[in-house]
Design a protein around this motif. Structure first.
Motif, PDB file in Angstrom:
ATOM      1  N   UNK A   1       0.509  -1.556  -0.563  1.00  0.00           N
ATOM      2  CA  UNK A   1       0.410  -0.165   0.324  1.00  0.00           C
ATOM      3  C   UNK A   1       0.794   1.355  -0.007  1.00  0.00           C
ATOM      4  N   UNK A   2       1.956   1.498   0.902  1.00  0.00           N
ATOM      5  CA  UNK A   2       2.879   2.973   0.536  1.00  0.00           C
ATOM      6  C   UNK A   2       3.734   2.234   0.368  1.00  0.00           C
ATOM      7  N   UNK A   3       3.850   1.716  -0.836  1.00  0.00           N
ATOM      8  CA  UNK A   3       5.434   1.275  -2.223  1.00  0.00           C
ATOM      9  C   UNK A   3       4.573   1.779  -3.313  1.00  0.00           C
ATOM     10  N   UNK A   4       6.048   1.234  -4.056  1.00  0.00           N
ATOM     11  CA  UNK A   4       5.807   2.029  -5.433  1.00  0.00           C
ATOM     12  C   UNK A   4       7.003   1.160  -6.437  1.00  0.00           C
ATOM     13  N   UNK A   5       6.249   1.129  -8.004  1.00  0.00           N
ATOM     14  CA  UNK A   5       6.925  -0.279  -7.891  1.00  0.00           C
ATOM     15  C   UNK A   5       7.836   0.600  -9.043  1.00  0.00           C
ATOM     16  N   UNK A   6       8.934   0.848  -9.511  1.00  0.00           N
ATOM     17  CA  UNK A   6       9.910   1.613 -10.600  1.00  0.00           C
ATOM     18  C   UNK A   6      10.750   0.177 -11.679  1.00  0.00           C
TER      19      UNK A   6
ATOM     20  N   UNK B   1       1.301   2.451  -5.150  1.00  0.00           N
ATOM     21  CA  UNK B   1       0.073   1.039  -3.932  1.00  0.00           C
ATOM     22  C   UNK B   1      -0.963   2.311  -3.544  1.00  0.00           C
ATOM     23  N   UNK B   2      -1.529   2.141  -2.904  1.00  0.00           N
ATOM     24  CA  UNK B   2      -2.755   2.195  -2.310  1.00  0.00           C
ATOM     25  C   UNK B   2      -3.321   3.674  -1.937  1.00  0.00           C
ATOM     26  N   UNK B   3      -2.147   3.204  -0.657  1.00  0.00           N
ATOM     27  CA  UNK B   3      -1.892   5.015   0.557  1.00  0.00           C
ATOM     28  C   UNK B   3      -1.225   5.805  -0.272  1.00  0.00           C
ATOM     29  N   UNK B   4      -0.182   5.469  -1.204  1.00  0.00           N
ATOM     30  CA  UNK B   4       0.814   6.787  -2.234  1.00  0.00           C
ATOM     31  C   UNK B   4      -0.085   7.801  -3.256  1.00  0.00           C
ATOM     32  N   UNK B   5       0.359   9.129  -2.155  1.00  0.00           N
ATOM     33  CA  UNK B   5      -0.824  10.134  -2.648  1.00  0.00           C
ATOM     34  C   UNK B   5       0.732  11.028  -3.370  1.00  0.00           C
ATOM     35  N   UNK B   6       1.950  11.059  -3.236  1.00  0.00           N
ATOM     36  CA  UNK B   6       2.720  12.366  -3.485  1.00  0.00           C
ATOM     37  C   UNK B   6       3.119  11.690  -4.835  1.00  0.00           C
TER      38      UNK B   6
ATOM     39  N   UNK C   1       4.423   6.997 -14.146  1.00  0.00           N
ATOM     40  CA  UNK C   1       4.727   7.449 -15.545  1.00  0.00           C
ATOM     41  C   UNK C   1       6.781   8.705 -15.116  1.00  0.00           C
ATOM     42  N   UNK C   2       5.536   8.999 -13.608  1.00  0.00           N
ATOM     43  CA  UNK C   2       7.037  10.049 -13.373  1.00  0.00           C
ATOM     44  C   UNK C   2       8.406   9.047 -12.517  1.00  0.00           C
ATOM     45  N   UNK C   3       9.296  10.136 -13.316  1.00  0.00           N
ATOM     46  CA  UNK C   3      10.394   9.962 -13.321  1.00  0.00           C
ATOM     47  C   UNK C   3      10.593  10.068 -12.080  1.00  0.00           C
TER      48      UNK C   3
ATOM     49  N   UNK D   1       7.215   4.883  -0.700  1.00  0.00           N
ATOM     50  CA  UNK D   1       7.320   6.521  -1.344  1.00  0.00           C
ATOM     51  C   UNK D   1       8.389   7.312  -0.218  1.00  0.00           C
ATOM     52  N   UNK D   2       8.064   7.066   1.052  1.00  0.00           N
ATOM     53  CA  UNK D   2       9.410   7.656   1.219  1.00  0.00           C
ATOM     54  C   UNK D   2      11.022   7.765   1.323  1.00  0.00           C
ATOM     55  N   UNK D   3      11.158   6.270   0.384  1.00  0.00           N
ATOM     56  CA  UNK D   3      12.424   5.993   0.166  1.00  0.00           C
ATOM     57  C   UNK D   3      13.124   6.489  -1.637  1.00  0.00           C
ATOM     58  N   UNK D   4      11.550   7.078  -2.044  1.00  0.00           N
ATOM     59  CA  UNK D   4      11.581   7.853  -3.630  1.00  0.00           C
ATOM     60  C   UNK D   4      11.564   9.691  -3.256  1.00  0.00           C
ATOM     61  N   UNK D   5      11.965  10.178  -4.066  1.00  0.00           N
ATOM     62  CA  UNK D   5      12.396  11.476  -4.283  1.00  0.00           C
ATOM     63  C   UNK D   5      12.055  11.963  -5.888  1.00  0.00           C
ATOM     64  N   UNK D   6      11.342  12.820  -6.892  1.00  0.00           N
ATOM     65  CA  UNK D   6      11.371  13.013  -7.823  1.00  0.00           C
ATOM     66  C   UNK D   6      12.742  14.063  -9.025  1.00  0.00           C
TER      67      UNK D   6
END
Length: 311
Positions: A28-33, A75-80, A84-86, A104-109
């Motif tokens: 839920x709080x993760x991003x697949x890259x 994930x379901x709770x990721x808001x920021x 497609x974001x790099x 999400x807390x380990x990721x920056x744009x």
């Protein structure tokens, strides 16, 4: 998907296996890259050998502490972030794969104009140099900084950060060709240690005073000799001994001098919000005020060759 996995620790790159593994699903709080680039540094060599933060019961494991690319799924709770974001991620493991998950807390744009290869090469070296120089080194404008192994990733980042902070930089390296590159990055003085003992040269350029801060990462005799050129009130911080031992605990020094050990992994574990410093560093790269030095690139399937190259 294809990934590099370690099933058992070993002294050579032969333990790195290029194999098929399931594509991870983000929690839920993760991003697949979709990984376009992952960085390689000495911590990855330590992980492979079993000397860096991973125990045998955690195997098999996919190495790769930092990586960059577009977001494939959130994930379901990721808001920021959105698909497609790099982005660039600093997770500690997982990056040597076609896809990787990060909280999400380990990721920056990543700003426009910065490639995935550049972005992936930034977190470890620039954050180590940034927080090491400011927190342990307490580097101030006008002070002298000695960087051992200036041609390393952290060394190259530290030269640029120190000049950005208004300091004067002496950097050691192993050839005149490398020294020329360090002067282009901003080093005021370079010392080819294959030809010259750095102690008398540092003493000379600082008017017999010594340096205010030393960034040390070589270990052994270089560590001990670095203490000799530390001015009264000076600060030496070590980020590890790539080629020799370092005292543990650091030695107690005289005349207000101080020696410490710095780890960006420990720093971010205690202060995870400091990962946001990447935003300022990425902006300086975008503005071409900082240069990301990439020695060489390899396809994922040639990770063994990449580790041989680094060693």
């Amino acid at each position: 998907m294809k990934a590099i996995r370690i099933h058992e620790f070993g002294p050579t790159e032969e333990v790195l296996r290029y194999e098929d593994v399931p594509t991870p699903e983000p929690a839920a709080d993760e991003i697949l890259i979709k990984v376009e680039a992952a960085a390689l540094n000495r911590a990855d060599l330590g992980l492979r050998k079993g000397t860096y933060r991973v125990s045998p019961d955690q195997l098999p494991i996919i190495p790769g502490r930092e990586f960059a690319g577009p977001i494939a799924k959130i994930g379901a709770t990721v808001k920021d972030f959105k698909v497609g974001d790099h982005v660039v991620a600093y997770t500690g493991t997982g990056g040597y794969a076609e896809y990787a998950v990060a909280k999400a807390s380990e990721v920056r744009p990543v700003p426009d104009g910065i490639s995935s290869a550049q972005a992936a090469a930034i977190p470890t070296v620039f954050l180590t140099a940034w927080f090491g120089l400011l927190e342990d080194g307490k580097l101030k404008p006008g002070e002298w900084l000695l960087i051992q192994a200036g041609s390393s990733g952290v060394g190259s980042a530290a030269i640029q950060i120190a000049k950005h902070l208004g300091a004067k930089v002496v950097a050691t390296t192993g050839s005149e060709e490398k020294a020329r590159r360090l002067r282009k990055l901003g080093a005021d003085v370079t010392i080819d240690v294959s030809e010259t003992d750095f102690v008398p040269e540092v003493t000379r350029v600082t008017g017999n005073r010594g340096v205010d801060v030393v960034l040390e990462m070589v270990g052994g005799e270089v560590y001990e000799k670095s203490l000799e050129v530390l001015a009264p009130g000076g600060r030496l911080f070590s980020i590890g001994g790539a080629f020799g031992p370092i005292p543990d605990p650091p030695p107690v020094l005289t005349e207000g001098r101080r020696a410490t050990r710095f780890s960006i992994t420990n720093h971010l574990k205690a202060r995870p919000q400091d990962l946001r410093q990447l935003d300022a560093i990425l902006k300086l790269v975008q503005e071409k005020k900082f240069q990301v030095v990439i020695g060489k690139t390899f396809p994922l399937a040639e990770t063994r060759a990449a580790q041989r190259y680094l060693e």
